[in-house]
Design a protein around this motif. Structure first.
Motif, mmCIF file in Angstrom:
data_model
loop_
_atom_site.group_PDB
_atom_site.id
_atom_site.type_symbol
_atom_site.label_atom_id
_atom_site.label_comp_id
_atom_site.label_asym_id
_atom_site.label_seq_id
_atom_site.Cartn_x
_atom_site.Cartn_y
_atom_site.Cartn_z
ATOM 1 N N VAL A 8 0.990 -1.597 0.317
ATOM 2 C CA VAL A 8 -0.457 0.085 -0.296
ATOM 3 C C VAL A 8 0.907 1.252 0.377
ATOM 4 N N SER A 9 2.110 1.015 0.974
ATOM 5 C CA SER A 9 3.206 2.158 0.486
ATOM 6 C C SER A 9 3.860 2.395 -0.120
ATOM 7 N N LYS A 10 3.672 1.597 -0.962
ATOM 8 C CA LYS A 10 4.919 1.490 -2.384
ATOM 9 C C LYS A 10 6.902 1.935 -1.581
ATOM 10 N N GLY A 11 6.901 1.207 -0.265
ATOM 11 C CA GLY A 11 7.880 1.127 0.149
ATOM 12 C C GLY A 11 8.246 2.017 1.390
ATOM 13 N N LEU A 12 7.495 2.983 1.073
ATOM 14 C CA LEU A 12 7.418 4.190 1.871
ATOM 15 C C LEU A 12 7.426 4.426 3.877
ATOM 16 N N PHE A 13 7.184 3.566 4.240
ATOM 17 C CA PHE A 13 7.116 3.464 4.975
ATOM 18 C C PHE A 13 8.256 2.483 5.237
ATOM 19 N N PHE A 14 8.507 1.826 4.506
ATOM 20 C CA PHE A 14 9.772 0.822 5.164
ATOM 21 C C PHE A 14 11.170 1.791 4.666
ATOM 22 N N ASP A 15 11.117 2.527 3.828
ATOM 23 C CA ASP A 15 12.225 4.087 3.869
ATOM 24 C C ASP A 15 12.658 4.967 4.700
ATOM 25 N N LEU A 16 10.866 4.906 5.237
ATOM 26 C CA LEU A 16 11.238 6.317 6.239
ATOM 27 C C LEU A 16 11.208 5.344 7.773
ATOM 28 N N HIS A 17 11.308 4.242 8.521
ATOM 29 C CA HIS A 17 11.401 3.688 9.428
ATOM 30 C C HIS A 17 12.350 2.320 10.189
ATOM 31 N N LEU A 18 12.190 1.690 8.944
ATOM 32 C CA LEU A 18 12.597 0.400 8.737
ATOM 33 C C LEU A 18 14.092 0.477 7.874
ATOM 34 N N ARG A 19 14.886 1.385 7.343
ATOM 35 C CA ARG A 19 15.496 1.024 6.296
ATOM 36 C C ARG A 19 16.394 0.576 7.858
ATOM 37 N N TYR A 20 16.843 1.967 8.623
ATOM 38 C CA TYR A 20 17.922 2.373 9.816
ATOM 39 C C TYR A 20 17.846 0.809 10.318
ATOM 40 N N MET A 21 17.107 0.436 10.229
ATOM 41 C CA MET A 21 17.051 -0.659 12.257
ATOM 42 C C MET A 21 17.583 -1.619 11.609
ATOM 43 N N GLN A 22 18.395 -2.283 13.338
ATOM 44 C CA GLN A 22 20.070 -3.623 12.878
ATOM 45 C C GLN A 22 19.137 -4.087 14.338
ATOM 46 N N LEU A 23 19.499 -5.020 14.527
ATOM 47 C CA LEU A 23 19.676 -5.953 15.436
ATOM 48 C C LEU A 23 20.318 -5.897 16.626
ATOM 49 N N ASN A 24 20.009 -5.944 17.588
ATOM 50 C CA ASN A 24 20.280 -5.858 19.222
ATOM 51 C C ASN A 24 21.612 -6.834 18.998
ATOM 52 N N MET A 25 22.627 -6.383 18.410
ATOM 53 C CA MET A 25 23.936 -7.337 19.476
ATOM 54 C C MET A 25 24.904 -7.729 20.902
ATOM 55 N N GLU A 26 23.883 -6.437 21.598
ATOM 56 C CA GLU A 26 23.904 -6.702 23.371
ATOM 57 C C GLU A 26 22.774 -7.657 24.211
ATOM 58 N N TYR A 27 23.093 -8.171 25.040
ATOM 59 C CA TYR A 27 22.421 -9.149 25.306
ATOM 60 C C TYR A 27 21.784 -8.283 26.989
ATOM 61 N N VAL A 28 20.021 -8.221 27.283
ATOM 62 C CA VAL A 28 20.081 -7.649 27.898
ATOM 63 C C VAL A 28 19.483 -8.924 28.557
ATOM 64 N N GLU A 29 19.485 -8.613 30.056
ATOM 65 C CA GLU A 29 18.360 -9.635 30.809
ATOM 66 C C GLU A 29 17.010 -8.372 31.369
ATOM 67 N N PHE A 30 16.208 -8.595 30.665
ATOM 68 C CA PHE A 30 15.159 -7.588 30.814
ATOM 69 C C PHE A 30 13.909 -8.213 32.573
ATOM 70 N N THR A 31 14.301 -9.182 32.725
ATOM 71 C CA THR A 31 14.037 -9.977 33.359
ATOM 72 C C THR A 31 14.557 -9.021 35.302
ATOM 73 N N LYS A 32 15.307 -8.535 35.300
ATOM 74 C CA LYS A 32 16.943 -7.459 36.928
ATOM 75 C C LYS A 32 16.206 -6.131 36.429
ATOM 76 N N LEU A 33 15.532 -5.666 34.944
ATOM 77 C CA LEU A 33 15.853 -4.404 34.623
ATOM 78 C C LEU A 33 13.900 -3.687 35.243
ATOM 79 N N ASN A 34 14.325 -2.359 36.251
ATOM 80 C CA ASN A 34 12.551 -1.849 36.812
ATOM 81 C C ASN A 34 11.969 -1.848 35.641
ATOM 82 N N LEU A 35 11.222 -2.423 35.550
ATOM 83 C CA LEU A 35 10.079 -1.543 34.274
ATOM 84 C C LEU A 35 8.501 -1.201 35.238
ATOM 85 N N THR A 36 9.395 -1.241 36.660
ATOM 86 C CA THR A 36 7.322 -0.965 37.297
ATOM 87 C C THR A 36 7.089 0.228 36.342
ATOM 88 N N TYR A 37 7.258 1.022 35.656
ATOM 89 C CA TYR A 37 6.669 2.044 34.936
ATOM 90 C C TYR A 37 5.461 1.656 34.052
#
Length: 77
Positions: A8-37
């Motif tokens: 539908v967007s002819k690739g515009l959504f990808f070009d604007l928002h997704l093109r520059y995303m990268q896979l996180n290469m650092e481990y994050v232990e979310f169970t130890k983060l304070n996410l109460t907010y």
């Protein structure tokens, strides 16, 4: 090589928002983060307190765990 933009967007959504995303290469232990907010933000979250919201044939459906469920098991992830 020329690529054809489809969808539908002819690739515009990808070009604007997704093109520059990268896979996180650092481990994050979310169970130890304070996410109460996240509990007070007023924004629906997937599986908030074990309840998952989805739509079936245009109707909102809430899937809830058994009433004995108390919390997520950190061993799951």
């Amino acid at each position: 090589m020329l690529s054809v933009q489809v969808g539908v967007s002819k690739g515009l959504f990808f070009d604007l928002h997704l093109r520059y995303m990268q896979l996180n290469m650092e481990y994050v232990e979310f169970t130890k983060l304070n996410l109460t907010y996240l509990l007070k933000s007023g924004i629906p979250r997937t599986a908030y307190r074990g309840i998952v919201q989805c739509y079936v044939r245009g109707r909102r459906v809430y899937l809830a765990p058994d009433f004995l469920w108390t919390r997520y098991d950190p061993a799951w992830g």
